[in-house]
Design a protein around this motif. Structure first.
Motif, PDB file in Angstrom:
ATOM      1  N   THR A 234      27.893 -35.141  64.229  1.00  0.00           N
ATOM      2  CA  THR A 234      27.225 -34.952  65.527  1.00  0.00           C
ATOM      3  C   THR A 234      28.065 -34.123  66.495  1.00  0.00           C
ATOM      4  OG1 THR A 234      28.047 -37.170  66.141  1.00  0.00           O
ATOM      5  CG2 THR A 234      25.761 -37.005  65.405  1.00  0.00           C
ATOM      6  N   VAL A 235      29.389 -34.280  66.464  1.00  0.00           N
ATOM      7  CA  VAL A 235      30.245 -33.448  67.314  1.00  0.00           C
ATOM      8  C   VAL A 235      30.156 -31.984  66.870  1.00  0.00           C
ATOM      9  CG1 VAL A 235      32.624 -32.915  67.944  1.00  0.00           C
ATOM     10  CG2 VAL A 235      31.834 -35.271  67.996  1.00  0.00           C
ATOM     11  N   GLY A 236      30.188 -31.768  65.553  1.00  0.00           N
ATOM     12  CA  GLY A 236      30.060 -30.408  65.034  1.00  0.00           C
ATOM     13  C   GLY A 236      28.731 -29.788  65.425  1.00  0.00           C
ATOM     14  N   LEU A 237      27.656 -30.573  65.334  1.00  0.00           N
ATOM     15  CA  LEU A 237      26.333 -30.078  65.706  1.00  0.00           C
ATOM     16  C   LEU A 237      26.261 -29.776  67.200  1.00  0.00           C
ATOM     17  CD1 LEU A 237      23.498 -29.461  64.686  1.00  0.00           C
ATOM     18  CD2 LEU A 237      22.898 -31.861  65.069  1.00  0.00           C
ATOM     19  N   PHE A 238      26.897 -30.606  68.007  1.00  0.00           N
ATOM     20  CA  PHE A 238      26.946 -30.375  69.459  1.00  0.00           C
ATOM     21  C   PHE A 238      27.614 -29.037  69.768  1.00  0.00           C
ATOM     22  CE2 PHE A 238      29.695 -30.857  73.296  1.00  0.00           C
ATOM     23  CZ  PHE A 238      28.692 -30.780  74.252  1.00  0.00           C
ATOM     24  N   MET A 239      28.722 -28.766  69.120  1.00  0.00           N
ATOM     25  CA  MET A 239      29.445 -27.524  69.361  1.00  0.00           C
ATOM     26  C   MET A 239      28.633 -26.308  68.914  1.00  0.00           C
ATOM     27  SD  MET A 239      33.252 -28.814  68.205  1.00  0.00           S
ATOM     28  CE  MET A 239      34.025 -27.225  68.528  1.00  0.00           C
ATOM     29  N   ILE A 240      28.009 -26.413  67.740  1.00  0.00           N
ATOM     30  CA  ILE A 240      27.211 -25.305  67.218  1.00  0.00           C
ATOM     31  C   ILE A 240      26.009 -25.015  68.114  1.00  0.00           C
ATOM     32  CG2 ILE A 240      25.709 -24.594  65.312  1.00  0.00           C
ATOM     33  CD1 ILE A 240      27.610 -26.149  63.439  1.00  0.00           C
ATOM     34  N   LEU A 241      25.278 -26.065  68.494  1.00  0.00           N
ATOM     35  CA  LEU A 241      24.103 -25.887  69.342  1.00  0.00           C
ATOM     36  C   LEU A 241      24.494 -25.375  70.731  1.00  0.00           C
ATOM     37  CD1 LEU A 241      21.931 -29.023  68.472  1.00  0.00           C
ATOM     38  CD2 LEU A 241      21.463 -26.634  67.899  1.00  0.00           C
ATOM     39  N   SER A 242      25.628 -25.827  71.241  1.00  0.00           N
ATOM     40  CA  SER A 242      26.083 -25.356  72.554  1.00  0.00           C
ATOM     41  C   SER A 242      26.324 -23.852  72.529  1.00  0.00           C
ATOM     42  CB  SER A 242      27.367 -26.091  72.969  1.00  0.00           C
ATOM     43  OG  SER A 242      27.128 -27.464  73.161  1.00  0.00           O
ATOM     44  N   VAL A 243      26.998 -23.374  71.492  1.00  0.00           N
ATOM     45  CA  VAL A 243      27.299 -21.944  71.374  1.00  0.00           C
ATOM     46  C   VAL A 243      26.024 -21.135  71.161  1.00  0.00           C
ATOM     47  CG1 VAL A 243      28.458 -20.190  69.980  1.00  0.00           C
ATOM     48  CG2 VAL A 243      29.645 -22.317  70.542  1.00  0.00           C
ATOM     49  N   LEU A 244      25.163 -21.577  70.248  1.00  0.00           N
ATOM     50  CA  LEU A 244      23.942 -20.830  69.936  1.00  0.00           C
ATOM     51  C   LEU A 244      22.999 -20.763  71.132  1.00  0.00           C
ATOM     52  CD1 LEU A 244      23.120 -22.063  66.307  1.00  0.00           C
ATOM     53  CD2 LEU A 244      24.134 -19.895  67.015  1.00  0.00           C
ATOM     54  N   THR A 245      22.830 -21.879  71.836  1.00  0.00           N
ATOM     55  CA  THR A 245      21.927 -21.876  72.990  1.00  0.00           C
ATOM     56  C   THR A 245      22.514 -21.078  74.150  1.00  0.00           C
ATOM     57  OG1 THR A 245      22.840 -24.036  73.672  1.00  0.00           O
ATOM     58  CG2 THR A 245      20.791 -24.050  72.402  1.00  0.00           C
ATOM     59  N   ALA A 246      23.842 -21.075  74.284  1.00  0.00           N
ATOM     60  CA  ALA A 246      24.490 -20.258  75.318  1.00  0.00           C
ATOM     61  C   ALA A 246      24.288 -18.769  75.032  1.00  0.00           C
ATOM     62  CB  ALA A 246      25.979 -20.581  75.392  1.00  0.00           C
ATOM     63  N   MET A 247      24.380 -18.387  73.758  1.00  0.00           N
ATOM     64  CA  MET A 247      24.134 -17.001  73.375  1.00  0.00           C
ATOM     65  C   MET A 247      22.705 -16.596  73.684  1.00  0.00           C
ATOM     66  SD  MET A 247      26.203 -16.959  69.729  1.00  0.00           S
ATOM     67  CE  MET A 247      25.522 -15.367  69.274  1.00  0.00           C
ATOM     68  N   SER A 248      21.777 -17.499  73.443  1.00  0.00           N
ATOM     69  CA  SER A 248      20.375 -17.227  73.741  1.00  0.00           C
ATOM     70  C   SER A 248      20.141 -17.077  75.245  1.00  0.00           C
ATOM     71  CB  SER A 248      19.497 -18.346  73.180  1.00  0.00           C
ATOM     72  OG  SER A 248      18.145 -18.168  73.530  1.00  0.00           O
TER      73      SER A 248
ATOM     74  N   PRO B 208      20.163 -35.784  61.848  1.00  0.00           N
ATOM     75  CA  PRO B 208      20.953 -36.095  63.047  1.00  0.00           C
ATOM     76  C   PRO B 208      20.352 -37.176  63.933  1.00  0.00           C
ATOM     77  CG  PRO B 208      20.873 -33.731  62.697  1.00  0.00           C
ATOM     78  CD  PRO B 208      19.932 -34.330  61.705  1.00  0.00           C
ATOM     79  N   TYR B 209      19.025 -37.205  64.032  1.00  0.00           N
ATOM     80  CA  TYR B 209      18.383 -38.223  64.866  1.00  0.00           C
ATOM     81  C   TYR B 209      18.621 -39.638  64.330  1.00  0.00           C
ATOM     82  CZ  TYR B 209      15.649 -35.038  67.824  1.00  0.00           C
ATOM     83  OH  TYR B 209      15.256 -34.095  68.746  1.00  0.00           O
ATOM     84  N   ALA B 210      18.887 -39.770  63.033  1.00  0.00           N
ATOM     85  CA  ALA B 210      19.064 -41.086  62.422  1.00  0.00           C
ATOM     86  C   ALA B 210      20.502 -41.575  62.476  1.00  0.00           C
ATOM     87  CB  ALA B 210      18.589 -41.051  60.963  1.00  0.00           C
ATOM     88  N   ILE B 211      21.440 -40.684  62.774  1.00  0.00           N
ATOM     89  CA  ILE B 211      22.863 -41.041  62.730  1.00  0.00           C
ATOM     90  C   ILE B 211      23.249 -42.143  63.717  1.00  0.00           C
ATOM     91  CG2 ILE B 211      25.202 -40.163  63.135  1.00  0.00           C
ATOM     92  CD1 ILE B 211      24.334 -37.548  61.823  1.00  0.00           C
ATOM     93  N   PRO B 212      22.827 -42.082  65.005  1.00  0.00           N
ATOM     94  CA  PRO B 212      23.222 -43.157  65.926  1.00  0.00           C
ATOM     95  C   PRO B 212      22.815 -44.544  65.438  1.00  0.00           C
ATOM     96  CG  PRO B 212      22.326 -41.317  67.157  1.00  0.00           C
ATOM     97  CD  PRO B 212      22.060 -41.024  65.703  1.00  0.00           C
TER      98      PRO B 212
END
Length: 243
Positions: free
Chosen positions: A222-236, A182-186
């Motif tokens: 990257t949009v998919g990763l944003f959504m996944i990380l947002s949900v997982l970190t919110a749960m945490s 993901p860091y290399a995508i931009p």
């Protein structure tokens, strides 16, 4: 959600975090004016932005948002309220998205105006595309940086995120496995948009790096990763209710 974002925005009043929104793009433009003024000003500004200035600025913005509640108060002000902590977390993500958007717009305006002063190396359409693409492909780093700052602190998060962006851009942006890092995508997508390598050299015609077919997959990942990380970190973050 809008109320949570507005509340987080109010907390940033008269803070360095809010100043960083305009300071980071202006520093980028000034550096490129002094070092790369001329035909390469526009493309160099984008390169400096996504490799160094944006990762650092975004990490500090996220850290500033977290530290307003977590550094001294240890979230006691939030935990004492009958609110859904997941919604509070989404509010923090939302305000960081807003800060990133404003900072991106300021850079775009500066680069566009610079095209009238110096020789233009990126078309207006290309500049719009580059700005939007960088905004979207960096979104996933917001929940990550918020989470890491909450767990390991600002300085460790800054080091991790800067190393991730710089090292992965150098090692993977022009490789065949760019999509898996993901860091290399931009950087990989920007090669096709502004037709310049991360090191600032122009890409020769017929080079596979100019293939624009990488843009949509890069955005989707990257949009998919944003959504996944947002949900997982919110749960945490929600689990703090039990502490």
């Amino acid at each position: 959600m809008q109320q949570n974002i507005a509340a987080e925005h109010l907390k940033l009043k008269r803070t360095f975090t809010k100043k960083l929104v305009w300071l980071a793009p202006i520093v980028t433009l000034l550096l490129c004016t002094g070092l790369m003024g001329g035909h390469m000003f526009q493309s160099a500004s984008y390169n400096w932005w996504y490799i160094m200035l944006l990762p650092g600025a975004l990490t500090l913005m996220c850290s500033g948002v977290i530290q307003k509640d977590g550094k001294k108060l240890k979230y006691r002000a939030i935990l004492g309220m009958s609110v859904d902590l997941a919604q509070v977390w989404y509010g923090k993500i939302g305000v960081c998205v807003r800060l990133l958007m404003v900072s991106s717009i300021i850079l775009f305006v500066g680069i566009t105006l610079g095209g009238f002063v110096f020789s233009s190396s990126v078309t207006l359409a290309g500049s719009v595309a580059a700005t939007l693409i960088l905004f979207v492909t960096f979104l996933w780093q917001i929940p990550l940086c918020l989470f890491l700052t909450d767990r390991i602190g600002m300085f460790s998060t800054l080091i991790i995120n800067m190393l991730g962006n710089v090292a992965c851009t150098i090692l993977f942006a022009t490789s065949s496995i760019w999509w898996a890092v993901p860091y290399a995508i931009p950087a990989r997508v920007m090669c096709a948009v502004i037709q310049v390598l991360p090191n600032g050299l122009a890409i020769l015609s017929e080079d596979p790096l100019l293939d624009r077919d990488v843009i949509v997959p890069g955005l989707v990942i990257t949009v998919g990763l944003f959504m996944i990380l947002s949900v997982l970190t919110a749960m945490s973050f929600r689990k703090r209710e039990a502490k």
